[in-house]
Design an enzyme around this catalytic site. Structure first.
Site, PDB file in Angstrom:
ATOM      1  CE  LYS A   1       3.130  -2.355  -4.450  1.00  0.00           C
ATOM      2  NZ  LYS A   1       2.740  -2.152  -3.049  1.00  0.00           N
TER       3      LYS A   1
ATOM      4  N   GLY B   1      -4.154  -4.478  -4.406  1.00  0.00           N
ATOM      5  CA  GLY B   1      -5.176  -3.503  -4.799  1.00  0.00           C
ATOM      6  C   GLY B   1      -4.454  -2.230  -5.171  1.00  0.00           C
ATOM      7  CG  HIS B   2      -1.333  -2.240  -7.484  1.00  0.00           C
ATOM      8  ND1 HIS B   2      -0.411  -2.864  -8.283  1.00  0.00           N
ATOM      9  CD2 HIS B   2      -1.045  -2.645  -6.219  1.00  0.00           C
ATOM     10  CE1 HIS B   2       0.397  -3.599  -7.528  1.00  0.00           C
ATOM     11  NE2 HIS B   2       0.029  -3.485  -6.285  1.00  0.00           N
TER      12      HIS B   2
ATOM     13  CD  GLN C   1       0.903  -8.954  -2.509  1.00  0.00           C
ATOM     14  OE1 GLN C   1       1.716  -9.603  -3.155  1.00  0.00           O
ATOM     15  NE2 GLN C   1      -0.293  -8.693  -2.973  1.00  0.00           N
TER      16      GLN C   1
ATOM     17  CG  ASP D   1      -1.737  -1.282   1.299  1.00  0.00           C
ATOM     18  OD1 ASP D   1      -2.259  -1.719   0.264  1.00  0.00           O
ATOM     19  OD2 ASP D   1      -1.788  -1.871   2.397  1.00  0.00           O
TER      20      ASP D   1
HETATM   21  P1  IMP Z   1      -2.535 -12.880   1.817  1.00  0.00           P
HETATM   22  O1  IMP Z   1      -1.393 -12.720   0.893  1.00  0.00           O
HETATM   23  O2  IMP Z   1      -3.813 -12.343   1.262  1.00  0.00           O
HETATM   24  O3  IMP Z   1      -2.704 -14.256   2.353  1.00  0.00           O
HETATM   25  O4  IMP Z   1      -2.229 -11.977   3.112  1.00  0.00           O
HETATM   26  C1  IMP Z   1      -1.060 -12.172   3.915  1.00  0.00           C
HETATM   27  C2  IMP Z   1      -0.668 -10.847   4.579  1.00  0.00           C
HETATM   28  O5  IMP Z   1      -0.275  -9.920   3.581  1.00  0.00           O
HETATM   29  C3  IMP Z   1      -1.806 -10.168   5.339  1.00  0.00           C
HETATM   30  O6  IMP Z   1      -1.235  -9.443   6.414  1.00  0.00           O
HETATM   31  C4  IMP Z   1      -2.369  -9.190   4.328  1.00  0.00           C
HETATM   32  O7  IMP Z   1      -3.031  -8.106   4.944  1.00  0.00           O
HETATM   33  C5  IMP Z   1      -1.104  -8.762   3.628  1.00  0.00           C
HETATM   34  N1  IMP Z   1      -1.325  -8.327   2.247  1.00  0.00           N
HETATM   35  C6  IMP Z   1      -1.593  -9.107   1.187  1.00  0.00           C
HETATM   36  N2  IMP Z   1      -1.708  -8.369   0.076  1.00  0.00           N
HETATM   37  C7  IMP Z   1      -1.502  -7.103   0.437  1.00  0.00           C
HETATM   38  C8  IMP Z   1      -1.461  -5.878  -0.288  1.00  0.00           C
HETATM   39  O8  IMP Z   1      -1.608  -5.821  -1.498  1.00  0.00           O
HETATM   40  N3  IMP Z   1      -1.216  -4.760   0.441  1.00  0.00           N
HETATM   41  C9  IMP Z   1      -0.986  -4.813   1.790  1.00  0.00           C
HETATM   42  N4  IMP Z   1      -1.003  -5.935   2.497  1.00  0.00           N
HETATM   43  C10 IMP Z   1      -1.257  -7.069   1.824  1.00  0.00           C
END
Ligand code: IMP
Length: 430
Positions: free
Chosen positions: A16, A40-41, A231, A13
């Site tokens: 990007k 979520g870009h 991420q 977040d």
């Molecule tokens: P998962 O990848 O959805 O299983 O999530 C694993 C961890 O990564 C959790 O803490 C999510 O909140 C975090 N996370 C996954 N995708 C994003 C992202 O795009 N932005 C911020 N945090 C993310």
């Protein structure tokens, strides 16, 4: 030509999407190399807001080719929704400039169920997953029984789908959870599965490529390629605070395996960091503010997850964590975003080092769940940044803040973002 890389240096977040969108005019091709629709870009363009989960952020630029690399996990239904959203909101026809790797893996409806039951079973220790099926899909990939995008076109696809679904349901049944009590994005499992299977019609029409050949051919033809990370570095499967991580390599090294290019073909590394810090989901966050200041950062920065809507945890900039991320990625150009969120702060704190077991350390240790951050106070700039388009017109206190970051990290800041819109970006260097 080499592949430049743009990635997040914090917990995701960092903004990007907007930076890729701004830089996309300098590139012919933008590629996602890891992650999936957990991303979520957000891009704001001509007063409209677009949230992209799977499609690279170059899609709003008509001249840019977008590639979903082999390192990505794709949910065809979520992808289809994105395709429709772009067509309806902006008349963008993605079929012309979106290519997907045959080797990318599919997220099945039962991966979503597995994610839900596995998270629920962790109770207090839950990761805070976005529940998009990311962990289970990567698990199957590594365990060698996942399904790749290219296989959707094979005759035996439905048999393979049903076999994998059956083995997932066997695991899910051991959790003794009534499937009727679990919904996927508001749908029952069978309703979601029906939509998912129907979305394969759209998915089959997308152009599939051998990304490893394609990109290298494009580089030879002098095309400029940018790899867009999802991420953030501190969520990396190897170097994040395991198990509070995502399931892919979010760092620059992931570009090689996620697109099939050798390290010698990696060029500039753009590292994106917010002027403060946020995190969604659980896990250690040394500079987190659980007070009014944290609430103010959340409110000013609209810090709510673009994929899940969850309020993000907010805190001050963490220099040891930032240095760690810069080191892992070999960042050559730093970009600082969301400086405007700090516009109305009299003073700003920055974490310079930590205290751990009575000792001072200035690096991010193996376990940072019990470190105490030490802060240094900086003067705020206390003014609106609207209308400023040149670096030398930025308030002196903000210039000092940026110089401090350069000094502490040893990396030049290339751009600074002063607001959500495409044009609220100031170049500090060429
Ligand atoms: P998962 O990848 O959805 O299983 O999530 C694993 C961890 O990564 C959790 O803490 C999510 O909140 C975090 N996370 C996954 N995708 C994003 C992202 O795009 N932005 C911020 N945090 C993310």
């Amino acid at each position: 030509m080499k592949v430049d890389v743009l990635l997040g240096l914090q917990w995701g977040d960092e903004g990007k999407g907007k930076i890729v969108d701004v830089l996309s005019s300098q590139y012919d091709i933008i590629c996602r190399f890891q992650g999936g629709p957990n991303a979520g870009h957000t891009i704001e363009c001509k007063g409209q807001k677009f949230i992209l989960h799977t499609i690279p952020s170059g899609i709003l630029n008509a001249n840019t080719l977008n590639i979903i690399g082999n390192g990505v996990v794709i949910d065809p239904f979520i992808l289809q929704k994105e395709i429709h959203m772009l067509a309806e909101k902006a008349g963008i026809e993605v079929m012309d400039n979106l290519l997907i790797s045959k080797r990318s893996h599919l997220i099945l409806p039962t991966h979503r169920l597995l994610d839900a039951v596995q998270e629920a079973s962790k109770g207090e220790g839950k990761i805070g997953s976005t529940l998009k099926g990311i962990g289970p899909a990567y698990t199957d990939r590594t365990a060698r029984h996942g399904i790749r995008s290219g296989e959707v076109l094979h005759k035996g696809f439905m048999d393979k789908y049903n076999d994998l679904k059956r083995s997932h349901l066997q695991i899910i049944n051991t959790y003794k959870i009534d499937l009727q009590n679990i919904t996927i994005d508001g749908y029952t499992f069978s309703a979601y599965e029906e939509l998912w299977l129907a979305s394969l019609d759209t998915f089959k029409k997308l152009k599939q490529i051998d990304v490893e050949f394609f990109i290298q051919e494009q580089l030879k033809a002098d095309k400029r390629v940018l790899a867009e990370g999802a991420q953030g570095t501190l969520l990396d499967i190897d170097f994040g605070a395991y198990p509070f991580v995502t399931s892919s390599n979010t760092i620059a090294a992931g570009v090689c395996t996620g697109l099939g290019i050798p390290p010698s073909l990696v060029g500039e590394i753009y590292g994106i960091a917010k002027a403060y810090a946020t995190r969604v989901g659980n896990g250690p966050f040394p500079t987190e503010l659980l007070d009014e200041t944290g609430n103010k950062l959340r409110k000013n920065g609209h810090e709510f997850g673009s994929t899940t809507g969850r309020p993000r945890r907010c805190g001050w900039l963490d220099l040891p964590a930032l240095r760690y991320a810069i080191m892992l990625n070999g960042v050559t150009r730093l970009i600082v975003t969301k400086t405007d969120v700090l516009n109305d702060f009299e003073t700003i704190q920055v974490c310079t080092n930590y205290e751990r077991d009575g000792q001072w350390i200035d690096y991010l240790p193996f376990d940072y769940s019990h470190v105490t951050p030490k802060f240094r106070t900086h003067q705020g700039w206390n003014c609106n940044l609207n209308g400023i388009s040149q670096a030398e017109k930025l308030p002196q206190a903000l210039q000092n803040y940026l110089q401090m970051i350069e000094h502490e990290t040893g990396v030049p800041i290339y751009m600074v973002s002063t607001g959500p819109d495409r044009n609220q970006i100031i170049a500090l260097r060429n």
